[in-house]
Write a protein that holds these residues in place. Structure first.
Motif, PDB file in Angstrom:
ATOM      1  N   ALA A 284       0.840  -1.206   0.000  1.00 17.38           N
ATOM      2  CA  ALA A 284       0.000   0.000   0.000  1.00 17.38           C
ATOM      3  C   ALA A 284       0.872   1.252   0.000  1.00 17.38           C
ATOM      4  O   ALA A 284       0.571   2.230  -0.691  1.00 17.38           O
ATOM      5  N   SER A 285       1.970   1.223   0.758  1.00 12.87           N
ATOM      6  CA  SER A 285       2.857   2.388   0.829  1.00 12.87           C
ATOM      7  C   SER A 285       3.558   2.636  -0.503  1.00 12.87           C
ATOM      8  O   SER A 285       4.044   3.732  -0.763  1.00 12.87           O
ATOM      9  N   GLU A 286       3.603   1.614  -1.348  1.00 12.21           N
ATOM     10  CA  GLU A 286       4.201   1.729  -2.683  1.00 12.21           C
ATOM     11  C   GLU A 286       3.152   2.078  -3.743  1.00 12.21           C
ATOM     12  O   GLU A 286       3.435   2.060  -4.929  1.00 12.21           O
ATOM     13  N   GLY A 287       1.928   2.365  -3.297  1.00 14.42           N
ATOM     14  CA  GLY A 287       0.888   2.800  -4.219  1.00 14.42           C
ATOM     15  C   GLY A 287       0.030   1.694  -4.802  1.00 14.42           C
ATOM     16  O   GLY A 287      -0.739   1.935  -5.732  1.00 14.42           O
ATOM     17  N   LYS A 288       0.141   0.509  -4.249  1.00 15.04           N
ATOM     18  CA  LYS A 288      -0.679  -0.592  -4.753  1.00 15.04           C
ATOM     19  C   LYS A 288      -2.078  -0.530  -4.106  1.00 15.04           C
ATOM     20  O   LYS A 288      -2.325   0.278  -3.231  1.00 15.04           O
TER      21      LYS A 288
END
Length: 193
Positions: free
Chosen positions: A42-46
């Motif tokens: 999530a922190s990587e934009g997924k």
């Protein structure tokens, strides 16, 4: 791969309300063991697909707002995905999805606003909780968060973790009991009114 249903089931079915806001190393470790990889993604934009429906957004907010506070106590990563959680929550509220959620879930959708160090977000959290939740404890805590931001423009208890210099006024606030003292003060004022 972890999905929204697993996150919601864990948080709302497997956990108790007492666990949600209590510091417990074993509980924190259980969240790390089960959800750290998902939080990293999530922190990587997924997980953008999760933001397209109410339960997906709710799971995303739990993953990016609540879980890091457990997984990374006293670590800047505790707040690293706050902006993503706040953006997701604001988008869901703008679409009226908060009204489609059970009150327990809805209260967590408003928490990114309470965790924001922006007074406008704080004001909005108080208003939404007052208008859309029948929960005096949630309203009390929203008002306490807002009061801290009104006074300091940020949450002084985060300063050490984030490497920020603490002012004398903030230190006096922390020495007097910090957030807890604000909650008690508001409770006392409400009883006197």
């Amino acid at each position: 791969m972890v999905g929204p249903d697993e996150i919601l089931s864990f948080w709302f079915d497997e956990c108790t309300p007492e666990q949600w806001f209590t510091s417990d190393p074993d509980f924190d470790q259980a969240i790390r063991d089960r959800f750290l990889d998902a939080w990293t993604q999530a922190s990587e934009g997924k997980f953008a697909l999760w933001l397209t429906y109410p339960n997906g957004v709710m799971a995303y907010v739990i993953l990016t707002d609540q879980f890091p506070r457990n997984m990374f106590r006293d670590d800047p990563r505790a707040f690293a995905t706050d902006r993503a959680a706040l953006a997701a929550a604001k988008s869901a509220i703008a679409k009226g999805w908060d009204k489609r959620l059970d009150e327990n879930l809805r209260s967590f959708l408003y928490l990114p606003l309470e965790h924001s160090e922006n007074l406008c977000d704080q004001e909005r959290a108080v208003r939404l909780i007052h208008e859309r939740l029948d929960n005096q404890q949630s309203l009390l805590h929203a008002r306490a968060h807002r009061e801290v931001i009104r006074q300091f423009g940020r949450f002084p208890h985060r300063n050490a973790t984030l490497g920020r210099k603490t002012t004398q006024a903030e230190q006096a606030h922390l020495d007097a009991g910090g957030y807890g003292s604000v909650v008690r003060s508001l409770e006392t004022a409400a009883k006197a009114a």
